[in-house]
Write an enzyme that holds these catalytic residues in place. Structure first.
Site, mmCIF file in Angstrom:
data_model
loop_
_atom_site.group_PDB
_atom_site.id
_atom_site.type_symbol
_atom_site.label_atom_id
_atom_site.label_comp_id
_atom_site.label_asym_id
_atom_site.label_seq_id
_atom_site.Cartn_x
_atom_site.Cartn_y
_atom_site.Cartn_z
ATOM 1 N N ASP A 133 0.446 -3.490 -2.312
ATOM 2 C CA ASP A 133 -0.379 -2.329 -1.956
ATOM 3 C C ASP A 133 0.379 -1.457 -0.962
ATOM 4 O O ASP A 133 0.612 -1.856 0.176
ATOM 5 C CB ASP A 133 -1.690 -2.807 -1.324
ATOM 6 C CG ASP A 133 -2.616 -1.653 -0.996
ATOM 7 O OD1 ASP A 133 -3.397 -1.261 -1.873
ATOM 8 O OD2 ASP A 133 -2.537 -1.121 0.135
ATOM 9 N N TYR A 178 2.178 5.499 4.180
ATOM 10 C CA TYR A 178 2.910 4.417 4.862
ATOM 11 C C TYR A 178 4.416 4.728 4.938
ATOM 12 O O TYR A 178 5.142 4.069 5.668
ATOM 13 C CB TYR A 178 2.722 3.064 4.164
ATOM 14 C CG TYR A 178 1.284 2.615 3.986
ATOM 15 C CD1 TYR A 178 0.231 3.239 4.650
ATOM 16 C CD2 TYR A 178 0.971 1.561 3.136
ATOM 17 C CE1 TYR A 178 -1.082 2.842 4.465
ATOM 18 C CE2 TYR A 178 -0.343 1.149 2.953
ATOM 19 C CZ TYR A 178 -1.362 1.797 3.612
ATOM 20 O OH TYR A 178 -2.660 1.403 3.423
ATOM 21 N N HIS A 197 -6.956 8.019 -1.016
ATOM 22 C CA HIS A 197 -6.888 7.176 0.183
ATOM 23 C C HIS A 197 -8.138 7.301 1.066
ATOM 24 O O HIS A 197 -8.657 6.305 1.568
ATOM 25 C CB HIS A 197 -5.633 7.553 0.982
ATOM 26 C CG HIS A 197 -5.103 6.482 1.866
ATOM 27 N ND1 HIS A 197 -3.768 6.338 2.148
ATOM 28 C CD2 HIS A 197 -5.728 5.501 2.558
ATOM 29 C CE1 HIS A 197 -3.597 5.306 2.973
ATOM 30 N NE2 HIS A 197 -4.771 4.789 3.239
ATOM 31 N N LYS A 256 -1.349 5.310 -3.047
ATOM 32 C CA LYS A 256 -2.523 6.133 -2.709
ATOM 33 C C LYS A 256 -2.127 7.579 -2.436
ATOM 34 O O LYS A 256 -1.059 7.832 -1.883
ATOM 35 C CB LYS A 256 -3.227 5.563 -1.463
ATOM 36 C CG LYS A 256 -3.418 4.051 -1.507
ATOM 37 C CD LYS A 256 -4.200 3.510 -0.334
ATOM 38 C CE LYS A 256 -4.160 1.987 -0.331
ATOM 39 N NZ LYS A 256 -3.011 1.423 0.407
HETATM 40 P P1 NDP Z 1 -4.549 -7.651 8.033
HETATM 41 O O1 NDP Z 1 -5.979 -8.000 8.208
HETATM 42 O O2 NDP Z 1 -3.851 -7.982 6.771
HETATM 43 O O3 NDP Z 1 -3.779 -8.269 9.276
HETATM 44 C C1 NDP Z 1 -2.415 -8.134 9.491
HETATM 45 C C2 NDP Z 1 -2.114 -8.730 10.872
HETATM 46 O O4 NDP Z 1 -2.456 -10.112 10.873
HETATM 47 C C3 NDP Z 1 -0.669 -8.628 11.238
HETATM 48 O O5 NDP Z 1 -0.627 -8.429 12.643
HETATM 49 C C4 NDP Z 1 -0.111 -10.001 10.883
HETATM 50 O O6 NDP Z 1 0.949 -10.338 11.751
HETATM 51 C C5 NDP Z 1 -1.298 -10.894 11.118
HETATM 52 N N1 NDP Z 1 -1.359 -12.042 10.183
HETATM 53 C C6 NDP Z 1 -1.160 -12.020 8.847
HETATM 54 N N2 NDP Z 1 -1.334 -13.230 8.311
HETATM 55 C C7 NDP Z 1 -1.669 -14.048 9.326
HETATM 56 C C8 NDP Z 1 -1.970 -15.430 9.399
HETATM 57 N N3 NDP Z 1 -1.977 -16.209 8.313
HETATM 58 N N4 NDP Z 1 -2.264 -15.958 10.613
HETATM 59 C C9 NDP Z 1 -2.255 -15.169 11.723
HETATM 60 N N5 NDP Z 1 -2.001 -13.858 11.716
HETATM 61 C C10 NDP Z 1 -1.703 -13.298 10.523
HETATM 62 O O7 NDP Z 1 -4.436 -6.062 8.373
HETATM 63 P P2 NDP Z 1 -3.794 -4.763 7.758
HETATM 64 O O8 NDP Z 1 -4.386 -3.653 8.515
HETATM 65 O O9 NDP Z 1 -2.333 -4.835 7.646
HETATM 66 O O10 NDP Z 1 -4.401 -4.699 6.271
HETATM 67 C C11 NDP Z 1 -3.783 -5.279 5.134
HETATM 68 C C12 NDP Z 1 -3.435 -4.207 4.119
HETATM 69 O O11 NDP Z 1 -4.576 -3.434 3.789
HETATM 70 C C13 NDP Z 1 -2.448 -3.162 4.625
HETATM 71 O O12 NDP Z 1 -1.126 -3.648 4.717
HETATM 72 C C14 NDP Z 1 -2.642 -2.061 3.629
HETATM 73 O O13 NDP Z 1 -1.969 -2.373 2.422
HETATM 74 C C15 NDP Z 1 -4.163 -2.113 3.438
HETATM 75 N N6 NDP Z 1 -4.864 -1.142 4.303
HETATM 76 C C16 NDP Z 1 -5.487 -0.085 3.679
HETATM 77 C C17 NDP Z 1 -6.167 0.856 4.402
HETATM 78 C C18 NDP Z 1 -6.847 1.972 3.697
HETATM 79 O O14 NDP Z 1 -7.305 2.912 4.346
HETATM 80 N N7 NDP Z 1 -6.951 1.948 2.384
HETATM 81 C C19 NDP Z 1 -6.250 0.808 5.881
HETATM 82 C C20 NDP Z 1 -5.612 -0.369 6.449
HETATM 83 C C21 NDP Z 1 -4.950 -1.282 5.668
HETATM 84 P P3 NDP Z 1 2.511 -10.371 11.328
HETATM 85 O O15 NDP Z 1 2.767 -9.250 10.368
HETATM 86 O O16 NDP Z 1 3.194 -10.192 12.650
HETATM 87 O O17 NDP Z 1 2.742 -11.717 10.717
#
Ligand code: NDP
Length: 280
Positions: free
Chosen positions: A50, A55, A113, A80
């Site tokens: 995604d 981004y 988006h 998006k």
């Molecule tokens: P997430 O809920 O996926 O959380 C990501 C965070 O959690 C990062 O800091 C990561 O750290 C940490 N993390 C990941 N896996 C674990 C684990 N198993 N244990 C502990 N910590 C963990 O948040 P996002 O906001 O990144 O959302 C995911 C995706 O959703 C985005 O990448 C994007 O593709 C989409 N998105 C879409 C939006 C929209 O408006 N359509 C808005 C926001 C997001 P680290 O990377 O340091 O490991």
């Protein structure tokens, strides 16, 4: 139900397009790191990525498909159309730019988006999506951050229902009403920030269930999404978490455990309000 093979199940989007229920999100992964991180995810077994124009890292996603030695058709790619690309002609151009950056001939899923109601151009944008899908440049068309009123208006004015609505959804903000609306309309719910960006992972309910199953809190939350029927797209740049987040298909949460997580709903977003978010 869990499966013995640990494989990611697929859901079916309108038009019989299969989508892997768990994918890899690349929001906030710097463009210069994206090819490497996304390649790692593909080598770990993810087959759904995604991304978004906003981004700035679509090129890295395209490079990762080649670097992982995969054929284009083995990976489900979502991107998006951002707020400043609303409108029929702009959206058409935006998709073509995304395809060029991704170096692919079609995307599997293209999303509006944000609705940006103050611009009032999402219906026009949707009309472009419908035509671009007919041209074969998009397999499934959907939206993101749409509220019920926005969904209803799209359907009323074009007769075409989005395949997906990708929205903020995690144990602190469960969107039960919107999920019901999606189910009635035949729209697949896709959860962004499925882990609440880490904010729910130290909750004692979640850590307690994790201990019971010998899993991590992140795996428990992702399993909860899977059992609700959501598509999930966790993001991580940490190699062990990338692998861990995919390993959620060999255990089941009980009805009691599902209910305990349901009780964590606090009704508060961590992200912007879709009715007012306008960032160009
Ligand atoms: P997430 O809920 O996926 O959380 C990501 C965070 O959690 C990062 O800091 C990561 O750290 C940490 N993390 C990941 N896996 C674990 C684990 N198993 N244990 C502990 N910590 C963990 O948040 P996002 O906001 O990144 O959302 C995911 C995706 O959703 C985005 O990448 C994007 O593709 C989409 N998105 C879409 C939006 C929209 O408006 N359509 C808005 C926001 C997001 P680290 O990377 O340091 O490991």
């Amino acid at each position: 139900m869990s499966n013995q093979t640990g494989e990611v199940p697929t859901l079916s989007l309108r038009g019989d397009v299969p989508i892997p229920q768990l994918g890899f999100g690349v929001f906030q992964i710097p463009p210069e790191d994206t090819a490497e991180v996304a390649t790692r995810a593909l080598l770990a077994g993810y087959r759904h990525i995604d991304t978004a124009t906003a981004y700035g890292n679509e090129a890295g996603v395209g490079q990762a498909i080649h670097a992982a030695g995969l054929d284009r058709d083995e990976v489900f790619i979502t991107t998006k159309c951002f707020n400043d690309d609303h409108g029929y002609d702009q959206a058409t151009r935006a998709l073509k730019t995304s395809l060029d950056l991704l170096e692919i001939a079609h995307v599997d899923l293209y999303l509006i988006h944000w609705p940006v109601p103050s611009q009032d151009r999402y219906v026009e944008t949707w009309k472009a999506f419908i035509d671009l899908q007919a041209e074969g440049l998009i397999r499934a068309i959907g939206v993101s951050n749409f509220q019920p009123a926005h969904l209803e208006r799209l359907i009323e004015e074009t007769g075409v229902t989005p395949a997906v609505n990708q929205v903020e959804l995690h144990p602190r903000f469960q969107q039960a009403g919107l999920r019901r609306e999606h189910a009635q309309l035949g729209i697949v719910t896709e959860a962004w920030s499925p882990l609440a960006q880490g904010a729910v992972l130290d909750d004692p309910v979640v850590t307690g269930i994790a201990e019971e199953h010998g899993k991590t809190p992140g795996q428990v939350v992702l399993r909860w999404h899977i059992q609700l029927g959501n598509v999930v797209i966790p993001k991580s740049v940490t190699p062990e978490r990338i692998e861990q987040n995919l390993d959620v298909f060999d255990f089941d949460l009980s009805d009691e455990e599902m209910a305990a997580i349901e009780a964590l709903d606090a009704g508060g977003r961590i992200g912007p309000d879709p009715d007012t978010f306008v960032r160009p």
